[in-house]
Design a protein around this motif. Structure first.
Motif, short mmCIF file in Angstrom:
data_model
loop_
_atom_site.label_atom_id
_atom_site.label_comp_id
_atom_site.label_asym_id
_atom_site.label_seq_id
_atom_site.Cartn_x
_atom_site.Cartn_y
_atom_site.Cartn_z
N GLU A 1 5.69 18.14 50.44
CA GLU A 1 6.98 18.51 51.03
C GLU A 1 7.95 18.78 49.88
OE1 GLU A 1 8.20 15.66 54.15
OE2 GLU A 1 6.09 15.01 54.13
N VAL A 2 8.62 19.91 49.94
CA VAL A 2 9.51 20.33 48.86
C VAL A 2 10.96 20.19 49.30
CG1 VAL A 2 10.12 22.17 47.26
CG2 VAL A 2 7.77 21.99 48.11
N TRP A 3 11.71 19.39 48.54
CA TRP A 3 13.12 19.16 48.85
C TRP A 3 13.98 19.55 47.66
CZ3 TRP A 3 11.58 13.44 49.98
CH2 TRP A 3 10.83 13.37 51.18
N VAL A 4 15.16 20.07 47.95
CA VAL A 4 16.14 20.39 46.93
C VAL A 4 17.42 19.63 47.23
CG1 VAL A 4 17.64 22.21 46.02
CG2 VAL A 4 15.21 22.66 46.37
N PHE A 5 18.02 19.05 46.20
CA PHE A 5 19.30 18.36 46.34
C PHE A 5 20.35 19.16 45.60
CE2 PHE A 5 16.15 15.18 47.22
CZ PHE A 5 16.72 14.37 48.20
N ALA A 6 21.36 19.61 46.33
CA ALA A 6 22.44 20.41 45.75
C ALA A 6 23.68 20.30 46.63
CB ALA A 6 22.02 21.88 45.65
N ASP A 7 24.84 20.43 46.02
CA ASP A 7 26.12 20.39 46.75
C ASP A 7 26.28 19.10 47.56
OD1 ASP A 7 26.57 22.87 45.70
OD2 ASP A 7 26.29 23.97 47.58
N GLY A 8 25.66 18.04 47.10
CA GLY A 8 25.76 16.77 47.82
C GLY A 8 24.84 16.66 49.02
N ASP A 9 24.01 17.69 49.25
CA ASP A 9 23.13 17.70 50.41
C ASP A 9 21.66 17.61 50.01
OD1 ASP A 9 25.08 18.03 52.48
OD2 ASP A 9 25.28 20.14 51.91
N TRP A 10 20.87 17.10 50.94
CA TRP A 10 19.41 17.11 50.85
C TRP A 10 18.96 18.31 51.68
CZ3 TRP A 10 16.30 13.08 54.17
CH2 TRP A 10 14.93 13.38 54.14
N LEU A 11 18.27 19.25 51.05
CA LEU A 11 17.88 20.50 51.71
C LEU A 11 16.37 20.59 51.86
CD1 LEU A 11 20.05 22.85 49.45
CD2 LEU A 11 20.76 21.76 51.59
N ARG A 12 15.94 21.11 52.99
CA ARG A 12 14.52 21.47 53.16
C ARG A 12 14.45 22.83 53.82
NH1 ARG A 12 12.84 21.24 58.45
NH2 ARG A 12 13.62 19.54 59.77
N ARG A 13 13.37 23.55 53.52
CA ARG A 13 13.18 24.91 54.02
C ARG A 13 12.08 24.97 55.06
NH1 ARG A 13 11.49 28.61 49.24
NH2 ARG A 13 9.66 27.27 49.50
N ASP A 14 11.05 24.16 54.88
CA ASP A 14 9.88 24.21 55.76
C ASP A 14 9.98 23.19 56.88
OD1 ASP A 14 8.76 26.18 54.07
OD2 ASP A 14 8.12 24.61 52.69
N GLU B 1 17.31 28.45 55.19
CA GLU B 1 16.31 29.52 55.21
C GLU B 1 15.75 29.77 53.81
OE1 GLU B 1 17.71 33.07 57.00
OE2 GLU B 1 18.10 32.13 58.95
N SER B 2 16.57 29.53 52.79
CA SER B 2 16.16 29.79 51.42
C SER B 2 16.90 28.86 50.48
CB SER B 2 16.46 31.25 51.04
OG SER B 2 16.25 31.47 49.66
N PHE B 3 16.22 28.50 49.38
CA PHE B 3 16.87 27.69 48.35
C PHE B 3 17.64 28.57 47.35
CE2 PHE B 3 13.10 24.67 49.04
CZ PHE B 3 13.81 23.85 49.88
N GLU B 4 17.44 29.86 47.43
CA GLU B 4 18.01 30.77 46.43
C GLU B 4 19.52 30.65 46.24
OE1 GLU B 4 17.93 35.52 45.22
OE2 GLU B 4 16.71 34.78 46.89
N PRO B 5 20.31 30.51 47.32
CA PRO B 5 21.76 30.42 47.12
C PRO B 5 22.21 29.19 46.34
CG PRO B 5 21.23 30.99 49.40
CD PRO B 5 19.96 30.57 48.75
N TYR B 6 21.31 28.22 46.16
CA TYR B 6 21.69 26.96 45.51
C TYR B 6 21.17 26.84 44.08
CZ TYR B 6 22.44 25.78 50.42
OH TYR B 6 22.86 25.79 51.73
#
Length: 274
Positions: free
Chosen positions: A109-122, A143-148
């Protein structure tokens, strides 16, 4: 042990999960009392965690921490009121490399943390609830991690296949050498953060901020991201359930987190000599 004996400890930097907290993500009363005893004895106490800063606020309050703490493995240092002291973002180049590697693994599972948020795409996976229980909140679906990509604090590969994470760590290290830190904060989590986002750099920065010489600092933890601060601290303590590679890099080994090993160490090595 010699470090603690020669230089009375004035500042303790502690990992949270697997160290101060039991598997249910809560501290025992003994651990809370031992931290209070440290502070009553004039020892400064702070937290260093792979967690996002906002997921640390409750424990900052519970332990009465009144100095800055380190979130995202040291990527973001925050004051007790939540305001940012220092922030290190992951270079976009390294983020793209890590995401490309992790996204090709169906068991991850791939997660990104940015802007104070926990983000997932899938779609949500089996590890998500565990993370939500620990953080106290769930992910934001994007929908995408690209903006972050220009402001990523941390990327996490989460999997119950711990051997796979070991292999991914070995694969990723040379690809992002000089750009990012790669470490397993827990056996089921592989973290990718900025080069300066490590607990060793966090300890250096916090000690300087507090005016404490490094030889009068102590660090305690259980994960693969904790030896970075062991190597900097004047005295280092590994938890009893830590992997052998982690234990070998510490000055002493205490009990496990379910045995209140952190409290044992504070009482024996820091409070008793005083």
């Amino acid at each position: 042990m010699s470090g603690a004996a020669l230089h009375p400890i004035r500042f303790v930097l502690s990992d949270m999960d697997g160290t101060l907290l039991h598997p249910d993500h809560r501290p025992s009363q003994r651990t809370l009392d031992s931290v209070r005893a440290l502070r009553d004895a004039g020892v400064l106490f702070s937290l260093a965690s792979g967690r996002p800063p906002k997921a640390m606020l409750h424990m900052i309050e519970a332990f009465g921490v009144d100095v800055p703490v380190a979130g995202f493995n040291g990527g973001t240092l925050i004051n007790p009121d939540g305001s940012i002291l220092v922030a290190h973002h992951l270079p976009a180049e390294a983020a793209l490399v890590a995401l490309a590697l992790f996204s090709g693994e169906p068991d991850v599972e791939v997660w990104v943390f940015a802007d104070g948020d926990w983000l997932r795409r899938d779609a949500p996976g089996p590890m998500e609830q565990r993370e939500a229980d620990g953080l106290g909140y769930g992910p934001k679906v994007v929908e995408s991690f690209e903006p972050y990509l220009d402001r990523v604090d941390k990327i996490v590969a989460a999997s119950q296949n711990t051997q796979l994470l070991v292999e991914l760590e070995a694969q990723l290290q040379p690809k992002v050498q000089g750009l990012a830190q790669v470490s397993r904060s827990q056996p089921v989590y592989l973290d990718v953060t900025a080069m300066l986002a490590n607990k060793g750099e966090a300890l250096k920065t916090l000690a300087a901020h507090l005016g404490v010489p490094l030889e009068q600092t102590a660090a305690i933890g259980d994960g693969g991201n904790d030896p970075a601060m062991f190597h900097v601290a004047g005295f280092s303590i590994a938890m009893g359930q830590a992997e052998e590679t982690v234990k070998r890099q510490a000055d002493v080994v205490t009990g496990s987190n379910v045995e209140d090993g952190a409290a044992q160490a504070f009482e024996r090595f820091i409070l008793a000599p005083r």
